[in-house]
Scaffold this active site. Structure first.
Site, short mmCIF file in Angstrom:
data_model
loop_
_atom_site.label_atom_id
_atom_site.label_comp_id
_atom_site.label_asym_id
_atom_site.label_seq_id
_atom_site.Cartn_x
_atom_site.Cartn_y
_atom_site.Cartn_z
N SER A 130 0.84 -1.20 0.00
CA SER A 130 0.00 0.00 0.00
C SER A 130 0.87 1.24 0.00
O SER A 130 1.97 1.26 0.58
CB SER A 130 -0.85 -0.02 1.28
N TYR A 154 -1.46 -0.76 10.82
CA TYR A 154 -1.79 -1.36 9.53
C TYR A 154 -0.64 -1.13 8.54
O TYR A 154 -0.15 -2.07 7.90
CB TYR A 154 -3.09 -0.78 8.97
N LYS A 158 2.21 -3.85 6.68
CA LYS A 158 2.55 -3.97 5.25
C LYS A 158 4.06 -3.78 5.05
O LYS A 158 4.70 -4.48 4.26
CB LYS A 158 1.78 -2.92 4.43
P1 NAD Z 1 -10.94 -6.93 1.51
O1 NAD Z 1 -11.12 -6.91 2.98
O2 NAD Z 1 -12.14 -6.72 0.64
O3 NAD Z 1 -10.21 -8.27 1.05
C1 NAD Z 1 -9.36 -9.00 1.88
C2 NAD Z 1 -9.85 -10.43 1.90
O4 NAD Z 1 -8.98 -11.23 2.70
C3 NAD Z 1 -11.25 -10.57 2.47
O5 NAD Z 1 -12.02 -11.31 1.57
C4 NAD Z 1 -11.04 -11.33 3.80
O6 NAD Z 1 -12.14 -12.16 4.11
C5 NAD Z 1 -9.77 -12.10 3.50
N1 NAD Z 1 -8.92 -12.42 4.65
C6 NAD Z 1 -8.53 -11.58 5.64
N2 NAD Z 1 -7.73 -12.23 6.51
C7 NAD Z 1 -7.60 -13.50 6.05
C8 NAD Z 1 -6.89 -14.65 6.49
N3 NAD Z 1 -6.16 -14.61 7.60
N4 NAD Z 1 -6.99 -15.78 5.77
C9 NAD Z 1 -7.74 -15.83 4.65
N5 NAD Z 1 -8.44 -14.78 4.18
C10 NAD Z 1 -8.36 -13.62 4.86
O7 NAD Z 1 -9.81 -5.84 1.16
P2 NAD Z 1 -9.32 -5.30 -0.25
O8 NAD Z 1 -9.65 -3.86 -0.31
O9 NAD Z 1 -9.75 -6.20 -1.33
O10 NAD Z 1 -7.76 -5.40 -0.01
C11 NAD Z 1 -7.00 -6.51 -0.48
C12 NAD Z 1 -5.56 -6.31 -0.07
O11 NAD Z 1 -5.08 -5.08 -0.60
C13 NAD Z 1 -5.35 -6.23 1.45
O12 NAD Z 1 -4.15 -6.89 1.76
C14 NAD Z 1 -5.21 -4.73 1.69
O13 NAD Z 1 -4.44 -4.45 2.83
C15 NAD Z 1 -4.51 -4.28 0.42
N6 NAD Z 1 -4.76 -2.87 0.10
C16 NAD Z 1 -6.04 -2.39 0.04
C17 NAD Z 1 -6.27 -1.05 -0.23
C18 NAD Z 1 -7.66 -0.49 -0.24
O14 NAD Z 1 -7.81 0.73 -0.07
N7 NAD Z 1 -8.71 -1.28 -0.47
C19 NAD Z 1 -5.18 -0.20 -0.48
C20 NAD Z 1 -3.88 -0.73 -0.42
C21 NAD Z 1 -3.69 -2.07 -0.13
C1 WQD Z 2 -9.45 9.86 1.17
C2 WQD Z 2 -9.67 11.34 1.43
C3 WQD Z 2 -9.93 11.87 3.78
C4 WQD Z 2 -13.74 9.79 4.35
C5 WQD Z 2 -6.85 4.83 3.29
C6 WQD Z 2 -5.79 4.12 4.08
C7 WQD Z 2 -4.73 3.61 3.17
C8 WQD Z 2 -5.30 2.80 2.01
C9 WQD Z 2 -6.46 3.47 1.35
C10 WQD Z 2 -5.11 0.45 2.45
C11 WQD Z 2 -8.89 11.86 2.65
C12 WQD Z 2 -11.20 12.18 3.00
C13 WQD Z 2 -12.58 10.30 3.81
C14 WQD Z 2 -14.79 10.69 4.73
C15 WQD Z 2 -13.43 12.53 3.96
N1 WQD Z 2 -5.79 1.53 2.42
N2 WQD Z 2 -12.44 11.65 3.62
N3 WQD Z 2 -14.59 12.03 4.51
O1 WQD Z 2 -7.01 7.92 3.96
O2 WQD Z 2 -6.14 8.15 1.59
O3 WQD Z 2 -6.26 5.92 2.62
O4 WQD Z 2 -7.39 3.92 2.32
O5 WQD Z 2 -3.95 0.28 2.26
O6 WQD Z 2 -3.87 2.85 3.95
O7 WQD Z 2 -5.23 5.04 5.00
O8 WQD Z 2 -8.36 7.04 1.97
O9 WQD Z 2 -10.72 7.06 1.32
O10 WQD Z 2 -10.14 7.12 3.79
O11 WQD Z 2 -9.69 9.13 2.39
O12 WQD Z 2 -13.30 13.76 3.80
O13 WQD Z 2 -15.83 10.29 5.23
O14 WQD Z 2 -11.05 11.54 1.76
O15 WQD Z 2 -9.69 12.84 4.76
O16 WQD Z 2 -8.49 13.19 2.35
P1 WQD Z 2 -6.90 7.37 2.61
P2 WQD Z 2 -9.81 7.51 2.40
#
Ligand code: NAD
Ligand code: WQD
Length: 350
Positions: A130, A154, A158
């Site tokens: 991330s 978190y 990562k």
């Molecule tokens: P999500 O929660 O929709 O998907 C994660 C999946 O993993 C879920 O289906 C959950 O049931 C499963 N899971 C969790 N722990 C588990 C375990 N111990 N064993 C087996 N399954 C497990 O999240 P997502 O948004 O699809 O994110 C996927 C990956 O990408 C995650 O690793 C997350 O940290 C990373 N990521 C997400 C974002 C985001 O904003 N969505 C941004 C950057 C990185």
């Molecule tokens: C985006 C913008 C908020 C909600 C997070 C995690 C990051 C990654 C992605 C996994 C910011 C603003 C938000 C609301 C708002 N996840 N906001 N009102 O914070 O960039 O990233 O998700 O890896 O680790 O930190 O994403 O969508 O929460 O926020 O004004 O109700 O929207 O302040 O400027 P963020 P976000």
């Protein structure tokens, strides 16, 4: 090599938001998959929808990546050629309250998985990292060589896995590892059948905006109007989840051909403010998104967007879809599934 690429890809967390969209792209690329997910933050309905979109079966094992015996059994049964590792917990606020759960699930989970893969001689691995590992960036756009230093458990979970992967690649040249730093994934599949399905009040901006537009919530709180950005609201690099899914295919091709470890940003390279995104969603939906300004959210940063040129050079991948498609597709998903997958589970189908 052509034969080797048809071996199934293990997709951990494949029932989740990004994983399910990636499974669609894998199947449509002719690659068999096996999904492993413990369903702690997902519904198996997502995989039934993937089957509807692709017309192909999705073999599914319900289980946990921390379960070494289950992994050994799964790897003995299926001729897995590579792994996309999405499984993990992702809520920043929850990670501050319950850090040990995050380190256990994300760090120990990855370690147990990697150990099982080594036992099974499967050493092609793509990791969901991330942009959060950059913490508060010194400058934007962010390149992969920028200083890292996440600011919450978190993000640190990562970061620790990234370091574990780098050590592993250094120690054993047989590993091929892709480390993908996602920026802000949004949107949904254009079919309207799969999308993001937060189980509680959404933490992230776009699912919240969508729930306001669809009438499930009264208004959006915009966290901060005094950031040092053009309109005073936070700026992020929103990337369509289908573009992100396609980035995994490009990463998979690379780990299938080249050992060693690479790290790439997966973003568009363009920053949009909260108000930009509200306006884009209003355009796409034809609905008003009432919003009020609220104090800054703890831990937030002003600006975060990628320099995505390394991914283009290394993988031949770049994002194709703009904010209008992100909002239109998110809107279609929310309109057709106002209660996410729960509605379909209760009704039997959409
Ligand atoms: P999500 O929660 O929709 O998907 C994660 C999946 O993993 C879920 O289906 C959950 O049931 C499963 N899971 C969790 N722990 C588990 C375990 N111990 N064993 C087996 N399954 C497990 O999240 P997502 O948004 O699809 O994110 C996927 C990956 O990408 C995650 O690793 C997350 O940290 C990373 N990521 C997400 C974002 C985001 O904003 N969505 C941004 C950057 C990185
Ligand atoms: C985006 C913008 C908020 C909600 C997070 C995690 C990051 C990654 C992605 C996994 C910011 C603003 C938000 C609301 C708002 N996840 N906001 N009102 O914070 O960039 O990233 O998700 O890896 O680790 O930190 O994403 O969508 O929460 O926020 O004004 O109700 O929207 O302040 O400027 P963020 P976000």
């Amino acid at each position: 090599m052509a034969g080797a690429t048809r071996r199934p890809v293990l997709v951990t967390g494949g029932a989740g938001y990004i994983g399910s969209h990636t499974v669609v792209e894998l199947l449509q690329d002719g690659r068999p998959v096996v999904v492993l997910d413990n369903l702690c933050n997902a519904s198996a309905e997502s995989l039934r929808r993937v089957e509807r979109i692709t017309g192909l079966p999705v073999p599914f094992v319900q289980g946990d990546v921390r379960d070494a015996a289950l992994l050994d059994d799964l790897l003995a049964r299926h001729d897995i050629g590579a792994v996309l590792h999405f499984a993990g917990l992702k809520a920043v606020g929850e990670s501050v309250a319950r850090p040990l759960e995050y380190y256990d699930n994300n760090v120990t989970g990855s370690q147990v998985l990697l150990q099982a893969l080594a036992r099974a001689d499967v050493r092609r691995f793509v990791f969901s990292s991330s942009a959060t590992v950059y913490g508060d960036p010194e400058s934007v756009p962010i390149r992969e060589g920028a200083r890292t230093g996440p600011t919450n458990p978190y993000g640190r979970s990562k970061w620790f896995v990234e370091m574990m992967l780098a050590d592993l690649a250094e120690a054993d040249g047989r590993w091929a590892i892709g480390n993908l730093r996602y920026f802000n994934p949004v949107g949904a599949h254009p079919s309207g059948l799969i999308g993001e399905d937060p189980s509680d009040v959404p933490n992230n901006l776009m699912p919240f905006v969508a729930q306001v537009a669809v009438g499930r919530r009264a208004q959006l709180s915009v966290f901060g109007s005094d950031w040092p950005t053009p309109d005073g609201t936070g700026v992020r690099d929103y990337i369509h989840v289908v573009d992100l899914a396609r980035g995994h295919l490009a990463a998979l091709r690379r780990v299938e051909s080249t050992p060693g470890m690479f790290t790439v940003n997966l973003g568009t390279g363009t920053g949009y403010s909260v108000l930009d995104m509200v306006r884009a969603f209003e355009r796409a939906s034809g609905r008003a998104v009432p919003h009020v300004f609220a104090p800054r959210r703890a831990g937030d940063i002003a600006r975060c967007y990628a320099d995505p040129s390394h991914a283009e050079q290394l993988l031949g991948w770049r994002a194709q879809l703009g904010v209008d498609a992100m909002c239109a597709d998110a809107w279609r998903w929310n309109c057709r599934n106002p209660d996410g997958y729960r509605g379909a589970e209760e009704a039997g189908s959409v």
